[in-house]
Write an enzyme that holds these catalytic residues in place. Structure first.
Site, PDB file in Angstrom:
ATOM      1  N   MET A 107      -5.194  -7.347   8.972  1.00 21.18           N
ATOM      2  CA  MET A 107      -4.640  -6.533  10.056  1.00 21.18           C
ATOM      3  C   MET A 107      -5.562  -5.356  10.355  1.00 21.18           C
ATOM      4  O   MET A 107      -6.618  -5.223   9.749  1.00 21.18           O
ATOM      5  CB  MET A 107      -3.232  -6.093   9.689  1.00 21.18           C
ATOM      6  CG  MET A 107      -2.255  -7.271   9.718  1.00 21.18           C
ATOM      7  SD  MET A 107      -0.595  -6.812   9.228  1.00 21.18           S
ATOM      8  CE  MET A 107      -0.805  -6.534   7.491  1.00 21.18           C
ATOM      9  N   ARG A 109      -3.747  -1.622  -6.284  1.00 20.82           N
ATOM     10  CA  ARG A 109      -2.976  -2.853  -6.152  1.00 20.82           C
ATOM     11  C   ARG A 109      -3.414  -3.798  -7.264  1.00 20.82           C
ATOM     12  O   ARG A 109      -4.487  -3.603  -7.846  1.00 20.82           O
ATOM     13  CB  ARG A 109      -3.204  -3.504  -4.789  1.00 20.82           C
ATOM     14  CG  ARG A 109      -4.659  -3.783  -4.506  1.00 20.82           C
ATOM     15  CD  ARG A 109      -4.856  -4.312  -3.097  1.00 20.82           C
ATOM     16  NE  ARG A 109      -6.285  -4.390  -2.773  1.00 20.82           N
ATOM     17  CZ  ARG A 109      -6.756  -4.619  -1.555  1.00 20.82           C
ATOM     18  NH1 ARG A 109      -5.937  -4.754  -0.541  1.00 20.82           N
ATOM     19  NH2 ARG A 109      -8.058  -4.695  -1.337  1.00 20.82           N
ATOM     20  N   GLY A 168      -7.538  -7.346   4.751  1.00 19.79           N
ATOM     21  CA  GLY A 168      -8.440  -7.463   5.893  1.00 19.79           C
ATOM     22  C   GLY A 168      -7.885  -8.206   7.078  1.00 19.79           C
ATOM     23  O   GLY A 168      -8.577  -8.418   8.065  1.00 19.79           O
ATOM     24  N   THR A 171       8.046 -40.034  -5.327  1.00 25.33           N
ATOM     25  CA  THR A 171       8.299 -39.123  -4.200  1.00 25.33           C
ATOM     26  C   THR A 171       7.318 -39.307  -3.053  1.00 25.33           C
ATOM     27  O   THR A 171       7.568 -38.791  -1.967  1.00 25.33           O
ATOM     28  CB  THR A 171       8.292 -37.663  -4.681  1.00 25.33           C
ATOM     29  OG1 THR A 171       7.151 -37.464  -5.518  1.00 25.33           O
ATOM     30  CG2 THR A 171       9.548 -37.352  -5.457  1.00 25.33           C
ATOM     31  N   LYS A 216       0.838  -1.203   0.000  1.00 27.21           N
ATOM     32  CA  LYS A 216       0.000   0.000   0.000  1.00 27.21           C
ATOM     33  C   LYS A 216       0.874   1.256   0.000  1.00 27.21           C
ATOM     34  O   LYS A 216       0.674   2.170  -0.805  1.00 27.21           O
ATOM     35  CB  LYS A 216      -0.928  -0.015   1.225  1.00 27.21           C
ATOM     36  CG  LYS A 216      -1.904   1.161   1.256  1.00 27.21           C
ATOM     37  CD  LYS A 216      -2.577   1.311   2.621  1.00 27.21           C
ATOM     38  CE  LYS A 216      -3.626   0.249   2.894  1.00 27.21           C
ATOM     39  NZ  LYS A 216      -4.946   0.591   2.363  1.00 27.21           N
ATOM     40  N   HIS A 249      -6.191 -41.462   0.904  1.00 33.55           N
ATOM     41  CA  HIS A 249      -6.518 -42.313  -0.240  1.00 33.55           C
ATOM     42  C   HIS A 249      -7.581 -41.657  -1.106  1.00 33.55           C
ATOM     43  O   HIS A 249      -7.457 -41.562  -2.326  1.00 33.55           O
ATOM     44  CB  HIS A 249      -6.998 -43.674   0.263  1.00 33.55           C
ATOM     45  CG  HIS A 249      -7.377 -44.620  -0.828  1.00 33.55           C
ATOM     46  ND1 HIS A 249      -8.669 -44.734  -1.299  1.00 33.55           N
ATOM     47  CD2 HIS A 249      -6.622 -45.452  -1.581  1.00 33.55           C
ATOM     48  CE1 HIS A 249      -8.693 -45.617  -2.271  1.00 33.55           C
ATOM     49  NE2 HIS A 249      -7.455 -46.070  -2.461  1.00 33.55           N
ATOM     50  N   ARG A 262       4.266 -50.122 -14.271  1.00 35.51           N
ATOM     51  CA  ARG A 262       4.911 -50.573 -13.035  1.00 35.51           C
ATOM     52  C   ARG A 262       4.419 -51.962 -12.665  1.00 35.51           C
ATOM     53  O   ARG A 262       3.213 -52.204 -12.621  1.00 35.51           O
ATOM     54  CB  ARG A 262       4.613 -49.609 -11.896  1.00 35.51           C
ATOM     55  CG  ARG A 262       5.313 -49.998 -10.599  1.00 35.51           C
ATOM     56  CD  ARG A 262       5.072 -49.011  -9.493  1.00 35.51           C
ATOM     57  NE  ARG A 262       3.696 -49.049  -9.045  1.00 35.51           N
ATOM     58  CZ  ARG A 262       3.215 -48.249  -8.101  1.00 35.51           C
ATOM     59  NH1 ARG A 262       3.997 -47.330  -7.554  1.00 35.51           N
ATOM     60  NH2 ARG A 262       1.955 -48.328  -7.731  1.00 35.51           N
ATOM     61  N   TYR A 269      11.383 -35.327 -17.368  1.00 32.61           N
ATOM     62  CA  TYR A 269       9.935 -35.142 -17.448  1.00 32.61           C
ATOM     63  C   TYR A 269       9.297 -35.221 -16.064  1.00 32.61           C
ATOM     64  O   TYR A 269       9.923 -35.704 -15.114  1.00 32.61           O
ATOM     65  CB  TYR A 269       9.299 -36.192 -18.372  1.00 32.61           C
ATOM     66  CG  TYR A 269       9.342 -37.585 -17.789  1.00 32.61           C
ATOM     67  CD1 TYR A 269       8.320 -38.040 -16.951  1.00 32.61           C
ATOM     68  CD2 TYR A 269      10.404 -38.436 -18.049  1.00 32.61           C
ATOM     69  CE1 TYR A 269       8.372 -39.293 -16.379  1.00 32.61           C
ATOM     70  CE2 TYR A 269      10.465 -39.696 -17.480  1.00 32.61           C
ATOM     71  CZ  TYR A 269       9.443 -40.122 -16.639  1.00 32.61           C
ATOM     72  OH  TYR A 269       9.500 -41.354 -16.064  1.00 32.61           O
ATOM     73  N   SER A 311      12.280 -43.315 -12.213  1.00 34.21           N
ATOM     74  CA  SER A 311      11.123 -42.464 -11.969  1.00 34.21           C
ATOM     75  C   SER A 311      11.040 -42.257 -10.463  1.00 34.21           C
ATOM     76  O   SER A 311      10.924 -43.224  -9.705  1.00 34.21           O
ATOM     77  CB  SER A 311       9.856 -43.134 -12.489  1.00 34.21           C
ATOM     78  OG  SER A 311       8.755 -42.312 -12.222  1.00 34.21           O
ATOM     79  N   CYS A 329       7.019 -39.536 -10.758  1.00 39.58           N
ATOM     80  CA  CYS A 329       5.636 -39.973 -10.911  1.00 39.58           C
ATOM     81  C   CYS A 329       4.886 -39.916  -9.600  1.00 39.58           C
ATOM     82  O   CYS A 329       3.764 -40.392  -9.492  1.00 39.58           O
ATOM     83  CB  CYS A 329       5.564 -41.369 -11.515  1.00 39.58           C
ATOM     84  SG  CYS A 329       6.328 -42.626 -10.481  1.00 39.58           S
ATOM     85  N   ARG A 369      -3.220   2.872   8.710  1.00 38.21           N
ATOM     86  CA  ARG A 369      -3.536   1.591   8.067  1.00 38.21           C
ATOM     87  C   ARG A 369      -2.282   0.735   7.936  1.00 38.21           C
ATOM     88  O   ARG A 369      -1.183   1.231   7.725  1.00 38.21           O
ATOM     89  CB  ARG A 369      -4.085   1.816   6.652  1.00 38.21           C
ATOM     90  CG  ARG A 369      -5.475   2.395   6.586  1.00 38.21           C
ATOM     91  CD  ARG A 369      -5.919   2.393   5.118  1.00 38.21           C
ATOM     92  NE  ARG A 369      -7.327   2.730   4.991  1.00 38.21           N
ATOM     93  CZ  ARG A 369      -7.782   3.959   4.757  1.00 38.21           C
ATOM     94  NH1 ARG A 369      -6.941   4.957   4.643  1.00 38.21           N
ATOM     95  NH2 ARG A 369      -9.083   4.161   4.630  1.00 38.21           N
ATOM     96  N   ARG A 429      -0.301 -48.081 -13.016  1.00 38.28           N
ATOM     97  CA  ARG A 429      -0.282 -48.959 -11.836  1.00 38.28           C
ATOM     98  C   ARG A 429      -1.053 -50.221 -12.130  1.00 38.28           C
ATOM     99  O   ARG A 429      -2.276 -50.174 -12.275  1.00 38.28           O
ATOM    100  CB  ARG A 429      -0.934 -48.250 -10.653  1.00 38.28           C
ATOM    101  CG  ARG A 429      -0.030 -47.292  -9.948  1.00 38.28           C
ATOM    102  CD  ARG A 429      -0.812 -46.514  -8.915  1.00 38.28           C
ATOM    103  NE  ARG A 429      -1.337 -45.339  -9.561  1.00 38.28           N
ATOM    104  CZ  ARG A 429      -1.102 -44.096  -9.158  1.00 38.28           C
ATOM    105  NH1 ARG A 429      -0.416 -43.861  -8.086  1.00 38.28           N
ATOM    106  NH2 ARG A 429      -1.595 -43.083  -9.817  1.00 38.28           N
TER     107      ARG A 429
END
Lengths: 906, 906
Positions: free
Chosen positions: A107, A354, A105, A800, A26, A473, A651, A884, A797, A864, A96, A595
């Site tokens: 603070m 803004r 909004g 993770t 601001k 799941h 897989r 990829y 692959s 993957c 402000r 899968r």
């Protein structure tokens, strides 16, 4: 520390728009606008550095601040001709907050500061008694609650000043505060003072004391609970601090020739290039936000009803000036602006500008159109879109907004699969299937889902669960198969026996209609009509020609620009031909994860799987495996056909065997009867498969190595399917992926069998198949020994999900208990199951990339896990040089855009 | 490939002792002895390279081998004056395996090769019909079973040639094969030939064909099952291959003036410096090893019974020559030698020398005494002792003498493996394995053991045989793998069919308890309690003065030498003062891991723990915590007092809460009653604590952070205990260890509370305590982000048990199902829970060491997982630069020795 206070006003300013970090958004924009000659009320900004100092030094201010604030007030006095605390001509100011990152909004704000018992009389003389007393009572209420902390004593959540106002209105028999007289307001002021006194506080009659109280309160509000929560949700660092803007008051409520409004330079809902905004005559800004009176449109063309009075009509000169300012600010900031203004006695003041918040639709349209207008570059257009939150909206069916407005929200959960779903409620997967036969959409409602529910989930329109988080799941499957989902709606009470659900005081029976909004997490009773997105209608349903689909056109342009820029390939996680077809339509360049176990749960297959696992008769076992092999070959043929010429990573079986077996006594008895075996023996066999930590147990390639027949069956099915397609003249590219490899010898052992079976099939069929064999990298040891493993694997692959579980030592099934608390307490900066943990999991990935390439320079590297469709993680994958990412089909466009953004990021 | 065949004989040799890799141990030493002028029968060695080529090329030999073997035979013909295959003066040879690493009895041997139907007559003319026929029948039997693979058809496990021999002996009514006449042997030869013919095989009458058949069989025997199992147990690489030694036969069974024997240069059981050995007159080497006749002592002084005839008495000249050779070989090889010899018509031949297998007692005594004699250096003495297998024997218990005095000795054999073993009796290796599953120790009892019994011997506590001497298979293997053994207990009558043994008039059934004393050779029925070893009696129980403990003296010398050389510190894992005292006596320099949860399970504490976890009344909970705190303070005071001045690492609570709660319905009801809570509520609470993967669940610091009161209680108890000791003038060094840290913020959060509580206690008690706060590194992420974590942690202790679980993704509770198979199939080279996996877990440790030191150069680094007491892992810890290892108290000496060896290793 240097300068603490930055002045602006009268066409000049100490600051600029670039000083957002120091002055907050601001403050920086007010300074910038002053420099541009835009009419802003003069003021000054106390820097965010002061806020950080304040919090770091037990609420003390840095040396020199007081003098600079005094100089700031003197500057305002000089520009306005009023004096702070003066009885006759008092200078009133607003105080402000304004942080470097937008936190609307969150603070606190104090208006009309500088009024005292004495000054209110002077102001009355200059304006009117009613106006002056109204300003004073507003100051007392704001100061009382924000600075002095006067809270309600009785009913929770009700502001005592609001309550006193309501009481007085009731006594006077009026509806609106506008109907209160000047005398009424004098009475209200007295009651407000009494309220403050009752709380043991004193409202200071010294305006300087008021000012310092307000500055401190605004700084403290940086750390209030809702601000902290907002920052957590929006990944805003706690260390930034807020600026404090002190500005001369201007009054939109001074007269009928005054007013206040909000303007967007383009439509924030649709992105259309037109002025969009609302105003109220004779009102202060807070009145617009509070919705006490219904505002009027700014532009004449935007009137929805002839009784409305547009600003264009009411104040044509001000309107013209607004148009000029709109143009000026948008061109200057090169983005759609959200502008607050006030008109005092016919004179226009801009209070704030803004970048405007916008829907996904608007974000895409504005970015693409601005690039076409030449206002921004295509690169910038790409960088402006948040892939997961904005682009994704273009793909989701939505509730018809007018219909939804009429329905009450009865519960709220976590938005796990965006979009809108209305359907008949079912409490079991079987019931979903049965209800769906009636032709109506169905919403599956469960405490939580399990692999047994997959069939029902695939048929259902939407999924609602009472427990589980965004990585449960239900959430994971829903995203993958593109279902609307709301999870963890804890208010939900499910009575499976009675076949009903109670939530928000409402009881819904199986077969009744229920609606869930996966974008907001809202749950509603009844049916709300939805419409599929335009992009889906063009690409997937092919019910809409592209030329009749303007939103699709925008999407297509943006995607084309993104594809030109990204280096990362984008593949999809898909288990079935129809999913693969969707992925292809969304631009997937291959399948990164198919899968095979999901196929095992397909219609009529489970008995064969069970026979293959627990059968005692070798011939019957072999027969069951042959059956499964034939069915799997069809599965693979379908997916390879859809993805012809593109790599399809399949897989091999991953879950532990006990997932395929019954646990309930009656199911065990039934199974024993079917196989003609002793139930006690079967029970013992099932019990022997029980594991204390199944996550770290006998599954993946461990199972493939100790029980090679299942893998052999799958591998043969893959190559039989590919061979059939080759004979048809197609070019299937199956890539066999071995799960859970932790030691190169595991990879070698499985690969040796894969290569042998592939050779046998190819020799027998007299063709060659273009195939590869590789592995998931999901066990930390695989990453650490990637050089060894790469000797035997042609691709990696990164899985993770599991890699995160093992690297942190967190079980996804259990960690909900403490992860939520860890996130709240900032022990974890973010949920590692949502965004890749760079320092730990990411470090392992880097090690694996480096070692893998050192041993096999042309190794193909991808991801993957769920992270493959999450923007921040896609950035990371780009940075560490993966080839990829693979995401669920509906996340493929998100990944394409995120990949382009990563390539553009410096 | 160069030369394939290395000749030796007549004081010359192509090879040397240094060529062990190429020639195998036997071949290299035969060459060396030939060079030294020791009388060895001439011969040649086919290299291990040929064996590797053979296995790598489908059983083919490298080019040129045939010519070299022909030249080798020509060399033997020249030196012996006999001709291979000659009818009148045939050259007979032995064909023996010989690998670079000793694998006694694991591979195959053929003797008397070169005999044919024709040649046997020539040999008969030179010697006697009986001798020649005996040699021929031996060749037929060995060749038939080893090369031609003639197996039994009927009863399992019985060699058909042995069976034919037994049958003939029965027909002739004789007990010993020595009682068979020349004619009987002619009959036996006919029966042997018939046996071979019945199996569809032909015994070749061409000696060259015999020779190549034997060479191939020896090479193939490298890969027989027992050889592979032996290599796995002894970590011998499969890639080495065996040499093949072809040597002119000499005959210890030619006449009464001939014989054969085995000699150790020092006592292999006690290490005493005296010639030790056995011989048999008129016998071939295999007769001694097989234990069919019980041999006589070599030295007169070693006679245990006046009826024995020592070699010293029987052949004084040969005895004198043996003494000279003993001295020559021990000085040359600088180690205790195990020498095989044969006397042919009064002439001594040495057939083999090698470093002798020895008990742990002997190993220590020989190493220390040789160092004191100046034969080897102290460094060499240290490097000669296997810490886990040999040093550990000095700490093993012996029978309680008073208890043993009450038990009748029912039999006596030769003390072949010192120590005391009480266990359930098993008569087969399979039975050992089965009985051991019940958890009780097992004693294997056999007529004699063979390589097929190795698996059972490895599992058994002790081994007892009816036949065989101190150099029999049972004795050799028992010494090597550190088992208690008594051999040659001739009073033992074994009835395999009935599953029982009769000895000294007592019948013992399989599964009954039996006890054997491997130090005295005594056999007893029933179970006898044991008492600690001499070292323990001196150090721990202090019931024996050191000067009366010769074994302790050796131990103390060795340990002193080791301590002078090691760089690694050695601490102990101990939870209680008495354990800490033991550790201290064994030389621990601190406590590396004190597990506080073990204290929670102490007498009468569990109710307080349960109350603290599930109590609903806050006051009662607090009271329970106070109670626990007071008890823990006593625990800590005890251990800190014992370890005064030394660091004591105390780990805060680690296991998940559900471990402290009942799971059975009746226990839940009882608990609910005690706490006066609703059983359903308590059950729900317990159920809510259930986890799918507790290993990866809510435990360790995760619990400490979400439920800080338990940690606060423990921390306060630690500092209260330390404060008390400081006031007494002691110097406690508590080090608080936070478990399961994966993110620096976890460490920070806990540490902040620890430091605050420490400060409060120290201020209140007006003292200072020398303390540290650190963490376990057991989650992969902790290792990967060790630089961040080191900012907040003053020490790291690698918890390699959990680190291995998470790095591999193996649950220790479940992985048994596949790890065994992985080890058997060489998917894993070794069990990562036994020996640190260098490539994976070790890599993480290296990363953590490097990053940890980069952030905090003086950080203290150690290990407290099970690996801390395992020699190979201690070496690794030394290599990566840890500061200390921490092992269970009884492994402290092992760790000290291993640390010294690591420091000495280049």
């Amino acid at each position: 520390m240097g300068q603490h206070v930055y002045l602006f006003g009268d066409g000049k300013a100490d600051g600029t728009a670039q000083m957002r970090e120091l002055l907050g958004g601001k403050g920086a924009n007010l300074a910038e606008m002053a420099r541009l000659g835009i009419p802003v009320p003069p003021g000054f900004t106390v820097t965010t550095e002061v806020c950080r100092y304040y919090h770091g030094h037990g609420g003390r201010y840095p040396a020199g601040l007081e003098e600079e604030v005094r100089a700031g007030i003197a500057h305002l006095e000089a520009l306005t001709g009023r004096r702070f605390g003066d009885r006759r001509n008092p200078l009133l100011v607003s105080v402000r907050s304004g942080a470097p990152a937008s936190m609307p909004g969150m603070m606190d704000t104090i208006l009309n500061l500088g009024l005292t018992d004495a000054a209110v009389e002077g102001l009355a003389a200059q304006t009117s008694s009613r106006f002056a007393r109204d300003a004073y009572r507003r100051l007392l209420a704001m100061y009382g609650s924000v600075v002095l902390g006067v809270k309600d004593e009785g009913e929770a959540g009700v502001d005592p000043f609001d309550a006193a106002m309501e009481e007085l209105k009731a006594e006077r028999g009026v509806d609106s505060d506008l109907d209160l007289t000047a005398d009424d307001l004098a009475e209200l002021i007295a009651r407000y003072k009494a309220l403050i006194a009752r709380a043991g506080k004193v409202f200071p009659q010294d305006p300087w004391e008021q000012l310092w109280g307000a500055i401190g309160a605004v700084m403290r509000s940086w750390n209030n609970e809702r601000a902290r929560e907002y920052r957590r949700l929006n990944r805003i660092p706690d260390t930034l601090g807020t600026g404090v803007n002190v500005q001369a008051m201007v009054f939109g409520n001074l007269s009928a020739n005054s007013g206040t409004g909000v303007m967007f330079t383009r439509d924030p809902a649709t992105g259309e290039n037109r002025l969009y905004g609302e105003y109220l005559l004779n009102a202060q800004g807070e009145d617009v936000v509070a919705g006490i009176r219904t505002p009027q449109p700014i532009a004449k063309a935007a009137k929805s009803d002839p009784s409305q009075v547009s600003l264009e009509e009411a104040m044509p000169k001000v309107y013209q000036e607004l148009l000029r300012i709109r143009d000026r600010l948008e061109r200057h900031y090169r983005d759609m602006q959200d502008i607050e203004f006030t008109i005092e006695e016919g004179k226009l003041y801009i209070l704030q500008t803004r970048s405007g918040k916008r829907t996904g639709f608007a974000a895409v349209r504005i970015a693409v159109e601005m690039a076409e207008e030449g206002l921004i570059t295509e690169d910038e257009a790409i960088l402006r879109i948040n892939p997961a939150e904005q682009l994704a909206q273009l793909l989701q069916p939505i509730f018809d907004p007018t219909e939804k407005a009429n329905v009450k929200v009865i519960g709220k959960g976590l938005p796990a699969g965006p979009g809108a779903a209305s359907g008949r409620m079912a409490l079991t997967a079987d019931r979903v299937v049965k209800l769906a036969e009636g032709g109506d959409p169905v919403v599956l409602v469960r405490h939580e889902t399990s692999p047994d529910d997959i069939k029902g989930m695939a048929v259902a329109q939407g999924i609602l669960t009472a427990r589980g988080g965004l990585t449960s799941h239900a959430a994971v499957v829903a995203r993958q198969i593109g279902k609307v989902a709301v999870v963890g709606c804890e208010a939900l009470h499910i009575d499976y026996k009675a076949g009903q659900v109670t939530v928000g005081g409402k009881t819904i029976k199986e077969g009744d209609w229920i609606s869930i909004d996966g974008t907001t997490g809202e749950v509603m009773a009844g049916k709300i009509p939805t419409v599929p997105s335009e992009v889906i209608q063009v690409l997937i349903e092919r019910t809409l020609p592209p030329e009749k689909a303007p939103i699709y056109q925008l999407y297509a342009k943006l995607m084309a620009w993104a594809d030109q820029r990204r280096r990362l390939g984008v593949r999809a996680n898909a288990d079935k031909p129809d999913q693969a077809a969707v992925a292809l339509a969304f631009g997937a360049e291959g399948i990164g994860l198919c899968r095979t176990e999901h196929m095992f749960f397909g219609e009529g297959r489970i008995p064969y799987v069970q026979q293959a696992i627990v059968g005692t008769n070798p011939q019957e076992r072999e027969q069951a495996l042959r059956h499964l092999g034939a069915m799997q070959a069809e599965d693979f043929e379908g997916i390879l056909r859809v993805m012809d010429g593109k790599p399809v990573i399949i897989r091999l079986l991953d879950p532990p065997m006990h997932e395929f077996l019954p646990q309930e006594e009656k199911d065990i008895l039934a199974l024993a009867k079917r196989f003609g075996v002793d139930p006690a023996e079967l029970r013992a066999r099932i019990e022997s498969l029980h594991e204390f930590n199944p996550m770290l147990g006998h599954r993946g390639c461990r199972l493939g190595i100790t029980h090679p027949d299942l893998y052999d069956m799958q591998v043969e099915a893959i190559f039989r399917a590919a061979a059939k397609l080759v004979r048809e003249g197609l070019h299937p590219k199956p890539q066999v992926m071995v799960p859970l490899v932790g030691h190169v010898n595991e990879m070698r052992a499985v690969r040796e069998r894969v290569d042998r079976i592939a050779r046998e099939v190819m020799d027998e069929e007299r063709i060659e198949i273009d195939y590869k064999v590789g592995t998931m990298v999901e066990v930390p040891r695989a990453a650490l020994t990637a050089d060894e493993i790469a000797e035997a694997a042609e691709f990696f692959s990164f899985g993770t999900n599991d890699l995160t579980q093992m690297t942190f030592g967190y079980s996804r099934d259990d960690a909900g208990k403490f992860i939520r608390e860890y996130l709240e307490r900032k022990i974890l900066p973010e949920d590692p199951f949502e965004t890749i943990d760079r320092a730990g999991v990411g470090e392992l990935m880097k090690i694996a990339v480096e070692k893998g390439r050192s041993a096999r320079p042309d190794i193909s590297l991808g991801i993957c896990g769920e992270h493959g469709g999450e923007s921040h993680s896609v950035h990371f994958c780009h940075e560490i040089g993966l080839d990829y990412v693979s995401a669920s089909p509906f996340r493929v466009p998100i990944a394409r855009l995120a990949a382009a953004q990563a390539a553009l990021a410096r």
